[in-house]
Write a protein that holds these residues in place. Structure first.
Motif, PDB file in Angstrom:
ATOM      1  N   THR A  62     -29.294  -2.696 -21.691  1.00 52.13           N
ATOM      2  CA  THR A  62     -29.465  -2.978 -23.118  1.00 52.13           C
ATOM      3  C   THR A  62     -30.708  -2.312 -23.701  1.00 52.13           C
ATOM      4  O   THR A  62     -30.788  -2.112 -24.900  1.00 52.13           O
ATOM      5  N   TYR A  63     -31.673  -1.956 -22.839  1.00 52.16           N
ATOM      6  CA  TYR A  63     -32.898  -1.323 -23.330  1.00 52.16           C
ATOM      7  C   TYR A  63     -32.839   0.204 -23.293  1.00 52.16           C
ATOM      8  O   TYR A  63     -33.780   0.870 -23.668  1.00 52.16           O
ATOM      9  N   ARG A  64     -31.753   0.754 -22.810  1.00 54.77           N
ATOM     10  CA  ARG A  64     -31.552   2.209 -22.728  1.00 54.77           C
ATOM     11  C   ARG A  64     -32.699   2.920 -22.017  1.00 54.77           C
ATOM     12  O   ARG A  64     -33.208   3.929 -22.474  1.00 54.77           O
ATOM     13  N   ARG A  65     -33.052   2.405 -20.856  1.00 59.42           N
ATOM     14  CA  ARG A  65     -34.142   2.998 -20.073  1.00 59.42           C
ATOM     15  C   ARG A  65     -33.655   4.122 -19.171  1.00 59.42           C
ATOM     16  O   ARG A  65     -34.390   5.049 -18.894  1.00 59.42           O
ATOM     17  N   HIS A  66     -32.458   4.006 -18.657  1.00 59.68           N
ATOM     18  CA  HIS A  66     -31.900   4.981 -17.720  1.00 59.68           C
ATOM     19  C   HIS A  66     -30.994   5.933 -18.491  1.00 59.68           C
ATOM     20  O   HIS A  66     -30.099   5.493 -19.206  1.00 59.68           O
ATOM     21  N   PRO A  67     -31.185   7.256 -18.368  1.00 62.12           N
ATOM     22  CA  PRO A  67     -30.389   8.199 -19.167  1.00 62.12           C
ATOM     23  C   PRO A  67     -28.894   8.215 -18.828  1.00 62.12           C
ATOM     24  O   PRO A  67     -28.088   8.660 -19.639  1.00 62.12           O
ATOM     25  N   HIS A  68     -28.521   7.732 -17.638  1.00 60.71           N
ATOM     26  CA  HIS A  68     -27.107   7.692 -17.229  1.00 60.71           C
ATOM     27  C   HIS A  68     -26.739   6.279 -16.782  1.00 60.71           C
ATOM     28  O   HIS A  68     -26.090   6.084 -15.758  1.00 60.71           O
ATOM     29  N   ALA A  69     -27.189   5.294 -17.549  1.00 60.02           N
ATOM     30  CA  ALA A  69     -27.074   3.889 -17.157  1.00 60.02           C
ATOM     31  C   ALA A  69     -25.642   3.445 -16.900  1.00 60.02           C
ATOM     32  O   ALA A  69     -25.369   2.803 -15.882  1.00 60.02           O
ATOM     33  N   LEU A  70     -24.727   3.771 -17.780  1.00 65.14           N
ATOM     34  CA  LEU A  70     -23.347   3.316 -17.599  1.00 65.14           C
ATOM     35  C   LEU A  70     -22.767   3.852 -16.298  1.00 65.14           C
ATOM     36  O   LEU A  70     -22.198   3.101 -15.502  1.00 65.14           O
ATOM     37  N   ALA A  71     -22.937   5.146 -16.047  1.00 61.62           N
ATOM     38  CA  ALA A  71     -22.417   5.745 -14.813  1.00 61.62           C
ATOM     39  C   ALA A  71     -23.139   5.172 -13.588  1.00 61.62           C
ATOM     40  O   ALA A  71     -22.507   4.912 -12.550  1.00 61.62           O
ATOM     41  N   ALA A  72     -24.451   4.964 -13.690  1.00 57.78           N
ATOM     42  CA  ALA A  72     -25.213   4.402 -12.573  1.00 57.78           C
ATOM     43  C   ALA A  72     -24.752   2.976 -12.279  1.00 57.78           C
ATOM     44  O   ALA A  72     -24.564   2.602 -11.113  1.00 57.78           O
ATOM     45  N   CYS A  73     -24.553   2.170 -13.302  1.00 58.18           N
ATOM     46  CA  CYS A  73     -24.080   0.794 -13.122  1.00 58.18           C
ATOM     47  C   CYS A  73     -22.675   0.778 -12.527  1.00 58.18           C
ATOM     48  O   CYS A  73     -22.375  -0.040 -11.649  1.00 58.18           O
ATOM     49  N   ASN A  74     -21.831   1.682 -12.983  1.00 58.69           N
ATOM     50  CA  ASN A  74     -20.474   1.770 -12.423  1.00 58.69           C
ATOM     51  C   ASN A  74     -20.504   2.144 -10.947  1.00 58.69           C
ATOM     52  O   ASN A  74     -19.754   1.591 -10.138  1.00 58.69           O
ATOM     53  N   ALA A  75     -21.390   3.073 -10.568  1.00 61.39           N
ATOM     54  CA  ALA A  75     -21.504   3.483  -9.164  1.00 61.39           C
ATOM     55  C   ALA A  75     -22.011   2.316  -8.310  1.00 61.39           C
ATOM     56  O   ALA A  75     -21.497   2.072  -7.215  1.00 61.39           O
ATOM     57  N   ALA A 128     -25.576  12.707  -2.889  1.00 58.59           N
ATOM     58  CA  ALA A 128     -25.311  11.442  -2.216  1.00 58.59           C
ATOM     59  C   ALA A 128     -25.378  10.227  -3.123  1.00 58.59           C
ATOM     60  O   ALA A 128     -24.656   9.258  -2.926  1.00 58.59           O
ATOM     61  N   THR A 129     -26.232  10.277  -4.142  1.00 60.18           N
ATOM     62  CA  THR A 129     -26.434   9.080  -4.958  1.00 60.18           C
ATOM     63  C   THR A 129     -25.850   9.176  -6.363  1.00 60.18           C
ATOM     64  O   THR A 129     -25.827   8.181  -7.086  1.00 60.18           O
ATOM     65  N   GLY A 130     -25.389  10.365  -6.758  1.00 60.29           N
ATOM     66  CA  GLY A 130     -24.776  10.521  -8.060  1.00 60.29           C
ATOM     67  C   GLY A 130     -25.731  10.162  -9.190  1.00 60.29           C
ATOM     68  O   GLY A 130     -26.925  10.479  -9.137  1.00 60.29           O
ATOM     69  N   PRO A 131     -25.252   9.453 -10.186  1.00 63.85           N
ATOM     70  CA  PRO A 131     -26.059   9.187 -11.375  1.00 63.85           C
ATOM     71  C   PRO A 131     -27.176   8.160 -11.202  1.00 63.85           C
ATOM     72  O   PRO A 131     -28.042   8.036 -12.045  1.00 63.85           O
ATOM     73  N   VAL A 132     -27.183   7.427 -10.102  1.00 61.87           N
ATOM     74  CA  VAL A 132     -28.160   6.342  -9.948  1.00 61.87           C
ATOM     75  C   VAL A 132     -29.592   6.853 -10.004  1.00 61.87           C
ATOM     76  O   VAL A 132     -30.439   6.292 -10.696  1.00 61.87           O
ATOM     77  N   PHE A 133     -29.888   7.948  -9.311  1.00 58.84           N
ATOM     78  CA  PHE A 133     -31.249   8.496  -9.309  1.00 58.84           C
ATOM     79  C   PHE A 133     -31.361   9.758 -10.153  1.00 58.84           C
ATOM     80  O   PHE A 133     -32.273  10.549  -9.980  1.00 58.84           O
ATOM     81  N   ARG A 134     -30.479   9.912 -11.104  1.00 59.78           N
ATOM     82  CA  ARG A 134     -30.491  11.088 -11.978  1.00 59.78           C
ATOM     83  C   ARG A 134     -31.241  10.737 -13.266  1.00 59.78           C
ATOM     84  O   ARG A 134     -30.664  10.461 -14.302  1.00 59.78           O
TER      85      ARG A 134
END
Length: 135
Positions: A62-75, A128-134
Motif C-alpha cells: 500500500t505504500y508503494r515502496r517496492h518497484p515490482h511489488a505485485l509481481a514480488a508478492c505473487n512470487a 533465481a529470485t525474479g522480481p522479489v529482489f529487483r
C-alpha cells in the motif's frame, strides 16, 4: 501436632513461589494472537558489503515502496513464503564472479523470516529470485 516455625516458613515460601510462577506463566493480553505482519525488509549487497540497497515489502504494498511489488508478492505467495522455492525467472547469465548477497528479514503472513543467500553475480540472483529482489 504443632507445626514448627521452620516448616511454616517453608510452606509460606512454597506457596509464594507457586503463586509467582503462575503469574509469570501468564502472558500479556493477546499473547496468543499472531504477530502483526510487518512485511519483509529486503537487502542486496555487493562483494564484501561494498554497497547495500534495501526496501521493505508488504503485501499488498500500500505504500508503494517496492518497484515490482505485485509481481514480488505473487512470487512469494506462489512459493508460500519460502524464499528458497521462489519460481524466479530463469535466463542465461555470464560466469562472471562478482558476488551479491541478498537477505530477507521480518514476517511473511505472520511467520518470522530470517533468510540470507549469496549468488555468484547479480544476473544469477535475478534469475533465481525474479522480481522479489529487483529494486
Amino acid at each position: 501436632m504443632p507445626v514448627s516455625r521452620g516448616s511454616a516458613r517453608t510452606a509460606v515460601l512454597a506457596a509464594l513461589s507457586a503463586a509467582l510462577l503462575g503469574t509469570l506463566g501468564v502472558g500479556p493480553a493477546g499473547a496468543d494472537e499472531p504477530p502483526v505482519d510487518q512485511g519483509l525488509q529486503l537487502t542486496v549487497s555487493g562483494s564484501g558489503n561494498t554497497w547495500v540497497r534495501g526496501v521493505r515489502l508488504s503485501c499488498p504494498d500500500t505504500y508503494r515502496r517496492h518497484p515490482h511489488a505485485l509481481a514480488a508478492c505473487n512470487a512469494l505467495t506462489w512459493a508460500r513464503g519460502d524464499l528458497d522455492a521462489l519460481p524466479g525467472e530463469p535466463h542465461s547469465c555470464t560466469r562472471e564472479y562478482d558476488p551479491v548477497t541478498v537477505t530477507a528479514t521480518g514476517t511473511w503472513r505472520g511467520s518470522p523470516v530470517n533468510w540470507r543467500k549469496e549468488f555468484p553475480n547479480a544476473c544469477t540472483m535475478d534469475s533465481a529470485t525474479g522480481p522479489v529482489f529487483r529494486f
